[in-house]
Scaffold this active site. Sequence first.
Site, short mmCIF file in Angstrom:
data_model
loop_
_atom_site.label_atom_id
_atom_site.label_comp_id
_atom_site.label_asym_id
_atom_site.label_seq_id
_atom_site.Cartn_x
_atom_site.Cartn_y
_atom_site.Cartn_z
N ASP A 252 2.22 -9.65 8.82
CA ASP A 252 0.76 -9.78 8.79
C ASP A 252 0.43 -11.27 8.72
OD1 ASP A 252 -0.21 -6.84 8.46
OD2 ASP A 252 1.49 -7.06 7.12
N HIS B 263 9.17 -3.39 3.71
CA HIS B 263 8.83 -3.59 2.30
C HIS B 263 10.09 -3.86 1.48
CE1 HIS B 263 5.50 -0.73 3.61
NE2 HIS B 263 4.81 -1.75 3.15
N MET C 26 0.85 -1.20 0.00
CA MET C 26 0.00 0.00 0.00
C MET C 26 0.87 1.25 0.00
SD MET C 26 -3.41 -0.91 2.11
CE MET C 26 -2.74 -0.73 3.74
N SER D 70 6.22 -0.48 10.41
CA SER D 70 4.88 -0.37 9.84
C SER D 70 4.74 1.05 9.29
CB SER D 70 3.83 -0.59 10.94
OG SER D 70 2.59 -0.05 10.54
N SER E 148 11.76 -0.19 5.44
CA SER E 148 12.72 -1.30 5.27
C SER E 148 12.04 -2.67 5.27
CB SER E 148 13.77 -1.28 6.36
OG SER E 148 14.34 -0.02 6.43
N VAL F 295 10.76 -7.31 9.67
CA VAL F 295 11.87 -6.37 9.89
C VAL F 295 11.49 -5.44 11.05
CG1 VAL F 295 13.29 -4.55 8.88
CG2 VAL F 295 12.55 -6.49 7.47
P1 AMP Z 1 1.38 -2.95 3.47
O1 AMP Z 1 1.96 -1.91 2.57
O2 AMP Z 1 1.34 -2.57 4.91
O3 AMP Z 1 0.09 -3.53 2.95
O4 AMP Z 1 2.42 -4.15 3.43
C1 AMP Z 1 2.82 -4.72 2.21
C2 AMP Z 1 3.59 -5.98 2.51
O5 AMP Z 1 4.73 -5.67 3.29
C3 AMP Z 1 2.76 -7.01 3.29
O6 AMP Z 1 3.01 -8.31 2.77
C4 AMP Z 1 3.30 -6.87 4.68
O7 AMP Z 1 3.18 -8.04 5.45
C5 AMP Z 1 4.75 -6.53 4.42
N1 AMP Z 1 5.34 -5.85 5.57
C6 AMP Z 1 4.86 -4.75 6.21
N2 AMP Z 1 5.63 -4.44 7.28
C7 AMP Z 1 6.61 -5.37 7.32
C8 AMP Z 1 7.73 -5.62 8.19
N3 AMP Z 1 7.98 -4.84 9.24
N4 AMP Z 1 8.53 -6.67 7.92
C9 AMP Z 1 8.28 -7.46 6.84
N5 AMP Z 1 7.25 -7.30 5.99
C10 AMP Z 1 6.43 -6.27 6.22
#
Ligand code: AMP
Length: 313
Positions: A179, A56, A49, A214, A54, A205
């Site tokens: 997640d 991502h 999104m 996050s 880091s 991470v």
């Molecule tokens: P999001 O943009 O929050 O929807 O996350 C996109 C992807 O990045 C999802 O598969 C999340 O699980 C992953 N993600 C988000 N935060 C982390 C993190 N701290 N460590 C590893 N993967 C992450």
Amino acid sequence: MLVSKDAPERNRQPLVVGTAAELAAAIEERLVAAASSGSGATLGLVPTMGALHSGHESLVATAREHNDVLVVSIFVNELQFNDTADFERYPRTLDADVEILARAGADIVFAPPVHEIYPGGRPLVKLDSGELGSKFEGASRPGHFDGMLAVVAKLLHLAMAPASCPVPVKYRAYFGQKDAQQLVLINRLVKDLNYPVDVCSVPIVRTADGLALSSRNQFLTPEQAEAALVIYRTMDMIKGRAENHEPLFLDDVVELFDREPLVELDYFELVDPDTLVELAFNCRDTPFTGEGLLLVAAQVGNVRLIDNMPLGY
Ligand code: AMP
């Protein structure tokens, strides 16, 4: 582990596309170029999104290493937000994200407008995340997982090699272990609906002191971020007990959360890592054996934090 035949060019601006047709054409062109040596090609998708950090980048780096062609999608999916204010304030930083993705070696960034993903408005035909989608995060965020499945199902289709693509393609999609409930549901989506994609998970991470990264962490004050470390501390304490095969006494964590008035604990559970069924029998006052996953959620100000930690594996 598969490695790209040619080293990807880093620091090259990725192609940014907004429509499904542009995406399909760009994917096909790159797959054909990658397969020019006569073999097939590999294609990786990292759905996000945006507001990249880091965490991502770790997904993108893993996908880059494994695949010839790498697509990263950026789409803030309103359907998975149960709270309108949360959707409206969600950070949108496309230019900075594209810079990060250039350094990470992404080939294509798919950043569609809403009508490209939902051309008929809100979908009439919906995916139902069922029992698994109504516990833990689903209990606190009704509809969240149905909305997440709606967009992931679409993105997996849209980033697939087009039917016209003349080369054999191995397709992989990358999701973060951060997640955990989402990951279990996506594995079910792929299995239940026969998607021709391998789902690959990437470890969490964290900051040096343990806070899981996050996109919403930027809304925490320094005091809130400091207080939120109780999540990592308590998981780590329970992990230590598991490693020593001691009883876990999960209830002890409540007192530690009570000492952090800025942090309101929602749940702290030990579950089966594959099904997310609670492992109550294995966590109270008997020595811990086997495998489990700690799942935690807490509210800090107006930010909801989720985290998890594997035990015994
Ligand atoms: P999001 O943009 O929050 O929807 O996350 C996109 C992807 O990045 C999802 O598969 C999340 O699980 C992953 N993600 C988000 N935060 C982390 C993190 N701290 N460590 C590893 N993967 C992450």
